[in-house]
Design an enzyme around this catalytic site. Sequence first.
Site, PDB file in Angstrom:
ATOM      1  CG  HIS A   5      -1.224 -32.229 -29.196  1.00 14.54           C
ATOM      2  ND1 HIS A   5      -1.563 -33.237 -29.674  1.00 14.54           N
ATOM      3  CD2 HIS A   5      -0.538 -31.381 -30.175  1.00 14.54           C
ATOM      4  CE1 HIS A   5      -1.069 -33.355 -30.925  1.00 14.54           C
ATOM      5  NE2 HIS A   5      -0.468 -32.339 -31.373  1.00 14.54           N
ATOM      6  NE  ARG A   9       7.692 -26.151 -36.450  1.00 16.91           N
ATOM      7  CZ  ARG A   9       6.651 -25.911 -36.873  1.00 16.91           C
ATOM      8  NH1 ARG A   9       6.126 -24.959 -36.574  1.00 16.91           N
ATOM      9  NH2 ARG A   9       5.947 -26.814 -37.676  1.00 16.91           N
ATOM     10  CD  GLU A  56       3.423 -32.388 -31.265  1.00 16.53           C
ATOM     11  OE1 GLU A  56       4.340 -32.273 -31.993  1.00 16.53           O
ATOM     12  OE2 GLU A  56       2.179 -32.443 -31.245  1.00 16.53           O
ATOM     13  CG  ASN A  60      11.933 -29.207 -36.011  1.00 17.12           C
ATOM     14  OD1 ASN A  60      11.775 -30.253 -36.198  1.00 17.12           O
ATOM     15  ND2 ASN A  60      11.287 -28.268 -35.511  1.00 17.12           N
ATOM     16  CG  HIS A  74      -2.801 -15.793 -24.524  1.00 16.99           C
ATOM     17  ND1 HIS A  74      -3.148 -14.725 -25.034  1.00 16.99           N
ATOM     18  CD2 HIS A  74      -3.647 -16.535 -23.667  1.00 16.99           C
ATOM     19  CE1 HIS A  74      -4.465 -14.704 -24.784  1.00 16.99           C
ATOM     20  NE2 HIS A  74      -4.624 -15.704 -23.862  1.00 16.99           N
ATOM     21  CD  GLU A 122      -5.083 -14.405 -20.429  1.00 24.10           C
ATOM     22  OE1 GLU A 122      -5.589 -13.557 -20.086  1.00 24.10           O
ATOM     23  OE2 GLU A 122      -5.688 -15.278 -21.396  1.00 24.10           O
TER      24      GLU A 122
END
Length: 126
Positions: A5, A9, A56, A60, A74, A122
């Site tokens: 993965h 964030r 993922e 936070n 990208h 992209e």
Amino acid sequence: MRLLHTMLRVASLDRSLAFYTDVLGMRLLRRQDYPEGRFTLAFVGYGDEADHTVLELTHNWDTDHYELGTAYGHIAIETADIVATCDAVRARGGKVVREPGPMKHGTTVIAFVEDPDGYKIEFIQR
């Protein structure tokens, strides 16, 4: 070995999940809150984690903004019909930031969209 993965964030998990599932057509594969660490992880993708690389999304809880920096590039997604894909993104409220066309100094047809946090995705014509 295989790539599992890529982690991004995100400032608003709900907004990002809506983009990746409703706009880009991925599925929410799993989501878990970690109250002691004050964060949530959500995994999205086009197929099960056992067979596909996924994203993922890390939220936070105490952070509402991130600087993307200058090193990030990208995420690339292959598509059979890049024009129809961009039209669908626009129709679902997504932002196309580079219309379909040949890449600079090449012939591969590409386009770019932007997620709610400013990350670039992209599209590459198959």
